[in-house]
Design a protein around this motif. Structure first.
Motif, PDB file in Angstrom:
ATOM      1  N   VAL A   1      13.342   9.743  -0.190  1.00 47.13           N
ATOM      2  CA  VAL A   1      12.529  10.952  -0.279  1.00 47.13           C
ATOM      3  C   VAL A   1      11.813  10.927  -1.625  1.00 47.13           C
ATOM      4  CG1 VAL A   1      12.534  13.474  -0.349  1.00 47.13           C
ATOM      5  CG2 VAL A   1      14.118  12.250   1.176  1.00 47.13           C
ATOM      6  N   PRO A   2      10.473  10.851  -1.648  1.00 47.46           N
ATOM      7  CA  PRO A   2       9.760  10.790  -2.925  1.00 47.46           C
ATOM      8  C   PRO A   2      10.011  12.025  -3.797  1.00 47.46           C
ATOM      9  CG  PRO A   2       8.345  10.063  -1.137  1.00 47.46           C
ATOM     10  CD  PRO A   2       9.577  10.645  -0.500  1.00 47.46           C
ATOM     11  N   GLU A   3      10.031  11.814  -5.092  1.00 45.90           N
ATOM     12  CA  GLU A   3      10.206  12.907  -6.040  1.00 45.90           C
ATOM     13  C   GLU A   3       9.096  13.943  -5.886  1.00 45.90           C
ATOM     14  OE1 GLU A   3      11.584  15.395  -8.865  1.00 45.90           O
ATOM     15  OE2 GLU A   3      12.647  13.619  -8.131  1.00 45.90           O
ATOM     16  N   ALA A   4       7.862  13.483  -5.574  1.00 50.39           N
ATOM     17  CA  ALA A   4       6.709  14.379  -5.463  1.00 50.39           C
ATOM     18  C   ALA A   4       6.426  14.781  -4.020  1.00 50.39           C
ATOM     19  CB  ALA A   4       5.476  13.711  -6.084  1.00 50.39           C
ATOM     20  N   ALA A   5       7.415  14.701  -3.146  1.00 48.98           N
ATOM     21  CA  ALA A   5       7.226  15.090  -1.747  1.00 48.98           C
ATOM     22  C   ALA A   5       6.714  16.520  -1.652  1.00 48.98           C
ATOM     23  CB  ALA A   5       8.544  14.952  -0.994  1.00 48.98           C
ATOM     24  N   ARG A   6       5.771  16.751  -0.736  1.00 52.30           N
ATOM     25  CA  ARG A   6       5.260  18.102  -0.535  1.00 52.30           C
ATOM     26  C   ARG A   6       6.331  19.008   0.072  1.00 52.30           C
ATOM     27  NH1 ARG A   6       0.869  14.761   0.952  1.00 52.30           N
ATOM     28  NH2 ARG A   6      -1.030  15.101  -0.280  1.00 52.30           N
ATOM     29  N   SER A   7       7.123  18.452   0.983  1.00 55.30           N
ATOM     30  CA  SER A   7       8.209  19.219   1.619  1.00 55.30           C
ATOM     31  C   SER A   7       9.493  18.392   1.523  1.00 55.30           C
ATOM     32  CB  SER A   7       7.871  19.526   3.080  1.00 55.30           C
ATOM     33  OG  SER A   7       6.691  20.295   3.182  1.00 55.30           O
ATOM     34  N   PRO A   8      10.104  18.344   0.343  1.00 54.52           N
ATOM     35  CA  PRO A   8      11.275  17.480   0.172  1.00 54.52           C
ATOM     36  C   PRO A   8      12.435  17.838   1.094  1.00 54.52           C
ATOM     37  CG  PRO A   8      11.021  18.974  -1.694  1.00 54.52           C
ATOM     38  CD  PRO A   8       9.767  19.075  -0.895  1.00 54.52           C
TER      39      PRO A   8
ATOM     40  N   GLU B   1       0.830  -1.201   0.000  1.00 59.90           N
ATOM     41  CA  GLU B   1       0.000   0.000   0.000  1.00 59.90           C
ATOM     42  C   GLU B   1       0.868   1.255   0.000  1.00 59.90           C
ATOM     43  OE1 GLU B   1      -3.527   2.130   2.680  1.00 59.90           O
ATOM     44  OE2 GLU B   1      -2.500   0.343   3.416  1.00 59.90           O
ATOM     45  N   LEU B   2       1.967   1.221   0.756  1.00 54.94           N
ATOM     46  CA  LEU B   2       2.878   2.362   0.799  1.00 54.94           C
ATOM     47  C   LEU B   2       3.399   2.670  -0.600  1.00 54.94           C
ATOM     48  CD1 LEU B   2       5.650   2.932   3.466  1.00 54.94           C
ATOM     49  CD2 LEU B   2       6.142   3.266   1.049  1.00 54.94           C
ATOM     50  N   HIS B   3       3.866   1.629  -1.286  1.00 54.59           N
ATOM     51  CA  HIS B   3       4.368   1.812  -2.656  1.00 54.59           C
ATOM     52  C   HIS B   3       3.274   2.363  -3.568  1.00 54.59           C
ATOM     53  CE1 HIS B   3       4.672   0.297  -6.807  1.00 54.59           C
ATOM     54  NE2 HIS B   3       5.965   0.551  -6.709  1.00 54.59           N
ATOM     55  N   ASP B   4       2.106   1.724  -3.543  1.00 52.57           N
ATOM     56  CA  ASP B   4       1.034   2.107  -4.459  1.00 52.57           C
ATOM     57  C   ASP B   4       0.534   3.522  -4.186  1.00 52.57           C
ATOM     58  OD1 ASP B   4       1.323  -0.423  -5.483  1.00 52.57           O
ATOM     59  OD2 ASP B   4      -0.510  -1.222  -4.585  1.00 52.57           O
ATOM     60  N   ARG B   5       0.505   3.909  -2.917  1.00 56.59           N
ATOM     61  CA  ARG B   5       0.009   5.233  -2.571  1.00 56.59           C
ATOM     62  C   ARG B   5       0.961   6.323  -3.059  1.00 56.59           C
ATOM     63  NH1 ARG B   5      -2.257   6.801   3.417  1.00 56.59           N
ATOM     64  NH2 ARG B   5      -2.573   9.031   3.072  1.00 56.59           N
ATOM     65  N   ILE B   6       2.254   6.101  -2.916  1.00 58.54           N
ATOM     66  CA  ILE B   6       3.216   7.087  -3.404  1.00 58.54           C
ATOM     67  C   ILE B   6       3.110   7.219  -4.915  1.00 58.54           C
ATOM     68  CG2 ILE B   6       5.679   7.513  -3.756  1.00 58.54           C
ATOM     69  CD1 ILE B   6       6.145   6.535  -0.920  1.00 58.54           C
TER      70      ILE B   6
ATOM     71  N   ALA C   1       0.427   6.550  -6.818  1.00 63.22           N
ATOM     72  CA  ALA C   1      -0.849   7.172  -7.177  1.00 63.22           C
ATOM     73  C   ALA C   1      -0.856   8.662  -6.873  1.00 63.22           C
ATOM     74  CB  ALA C   1      -1.988   6.466  -6.432  1.00 63.22           C
ATOM     75  N   GLU C   2      -0.364   9.037  -5.703  1.00 59.89           N
ATOM     76  CA  GLU C   2      -0.366  10.450  -5.334  1.00 59.89           C
ATOM     77  C   GLU C   2       0.617  11.251  -6.190  1.00 59.89           C
ATOM     78  OE1 GLU C   2      -1.687   9.950  -0.628  1.00 59.89           O
ATOM     79  OE2 GLU C   2       0.418  10.354  -1.129  1.00 59.89           O
ATOM     80  N   SER C   3       1.720  10.637  -6.538  1.00 65.34           N
ATOM     81  CA  SER C   3       2.684  11.320  -7.399  1.00 65.34           C
ATOM     82  C   SER C   3       2.096  11.570  -8.775  1.00 65.34           C
ATOM     83  CB  SER C   3       3.969  10.484  -7.522  1.00 65.34           C
ATOM     84  OG  SER C   3       4.602  10.311  -6.267  1.00 65.34           O
ATOM     85  N   GLU C   4       1.442  10.562  -9.328  1.00 70.55           N
ATOM     86  CA  GLU C   4       0.870  10.699 -10.666  1.00 70.55           C
ATOM     87  C   GLU C   4      -0.337  11.630 -10.686  1.00 70.55           C
ATOM     88  OE1 GLU C   4       0.212   6.646 -11.827  1.00 70.55           O
ATOM     89  OE2 GLU C   4       2.260   6.436 -12.630  1.00 70.55           O
TER      90      GLU C   4
END
Length: 363
Positions: free
Chosen positions: A274-281, A78-83, A85-88
């Motif tokens: 750190v995700p590429e689409a992080a809100r606060s990288p 779920e962690l993988h899929d959520r990142i 989905a939210e990134s896309e």
């Protein structure tokens, strides 16, 4: 003085890890800014349970008293899929992801969903534990043999796979039905350990066949095996995650012991990015830097009883995580690399599981 980490040039081992431990339930915890005036928020998605993560978060907030933290535990898939989905979707995602699923974390990095981060410790981080500065192994968790201490009073427990085969042959009545290991079809870490054993040890199928003759008991989680060892229902557990075995040994010192195998010791890790689409990288990068720092590694080692990756911490606290000194062991870490992705192939997985079942059945 900093110890310079040697770069381990290991081959890319085609291993997959669906999860290191049984999946945690999704849960949310809010950590208000200690100063009472939040000037920023760090959002974390993690597979590490909240009670274990709390000391890490509170120590980081002590350095950053104006920082609030929103911490969500998720199943590793779920962690993988959520990142993803939210990134896309374009709305941003977590600032930091910390997961026991090595393969899924590497997949995020490989597919462009993680950003490169350089921390003060990146240069000296072991080569096997850093893929392109995007995915970092942050813990060092050996696979161990656990045993019921009263059952081995007056004699040493097996400390190699050859010792284990010899003990089963010499004590068939004591071994029958009283050895436990992972159900590799249900346990991600059990599957990883089996695949790594096959890579490193040509005689592993003789060991599996011997365990089959001893009517080995299979379980999906470390906890189920260790509970039965503590109760004396099982006398020995094969290839268990060392961090959990160390905790059971600490809680039941007269009943549970552990051995790091002397022939070779497989090591797995929890991976942070750190995700590429992080809100606060920036906030995510700061937390990654904290976990890689001597203070963060010491907390992981001492508080969570997970050995440190950092050679500076490991050199100072060699019995880290409540486990014996790692000196002299043939440590075989699973590299953080795209090689982890190869075993996601269904046909490859099916072949390995079929061979496991055939060996247990004596075919």
């Amino acid at each position: 003085m900093r110890l310079t980490a040697s770069r381990l040039h290991l081959p890319a081992i085609a291993l997959a890890l669906l999860s290191l431990v049984g999946a945690a339930r999704a849960e949310l915890a809010e950590f208000p800014a200690p100063s009472g005036r939040a000037e920023g928020e760090l959002r974390i998605y993690s597979s590490l349970d909240i009670p274990l993560a709390r000391p890490l978060i509170e120590a980081h907030q002590a350095r950053n008293p104006d920082l609030a933290v929103r911490y969500e535990t998720l199943l590793t898939q779920e962690l993988h899929d959520r990142i993803v989905a939210e990134s896309e979707a374009g709305g941003g995602t977590a600032d930091f992801a910390f997961s026991s699923a090595m393969d899924l974390q590497v997949k995020l990095a490989n597919d462009g969903f993680a950003r490169p981060v350089l921390t003060p410790d990146s240069e000296d981080w072991p080569g096997w534990a850093n893929w392109r500065d995007t995915a970092y192994a942050l813990t060092f968790e050996p696979a161990v043999f656990a045993y019921h201490r009263p059952s081995f009073a007056g004699q040493p427990p097996p400390s190699t796979r050859a010792d284990l085969m010899r003990w089963m042959a010499e004590h068939p009545d004591r071994a029958r039905g009283r050895i436990g290991t992972y159900d590799v079809a249900r346990s991600g870490v059990g599957y990883l350990f089996l695949a790594r054993d096959q890579e490193l040890y040509p005689g592993i199928w003789s060991v599996v066949a011997a365990m089959g003759r001893a009517r080995v008991q299979q379980y999906p989680t470390s906890a189920e095996i260790l509970e039965r060892i503590a109760e004396g229902e099982l006398v020995l557990g094969y290839n268990l995650l060392g961090s959990y075995a160390a905790e059971y040994a600490r809680r039941h010192p007269d009943r549970v012991g552990l051995i790091l195998p002397r022939d070779f010791t497989v090591v797995v890790s929890r991976v942070g990015l750190v995700p590429e689409a992080a809100r606060s990288p920036g906030a995510g990068a700061d937390f990654l830097a904290f976990l890689m720092s001597p203070e963060g590694q010491t907390l992981l080692s001492r508080t969570l009883r997970l050995s440190a990756v950092s050679l500076e911490v490991a050199g100072r606290d060699s019995p880290a995580g409540g486990m014996q000194d790692l000196a002299g062991l043939r440590l075989k870490p699973v590299p953080v690399s795209p090689g982890l992705l190869a075993y996601l192939d269904r046909a490859t997985r099916d072949r390995l599981l079929a061979r496991w079942n055939e060996a247990l059945a004596g075919r």
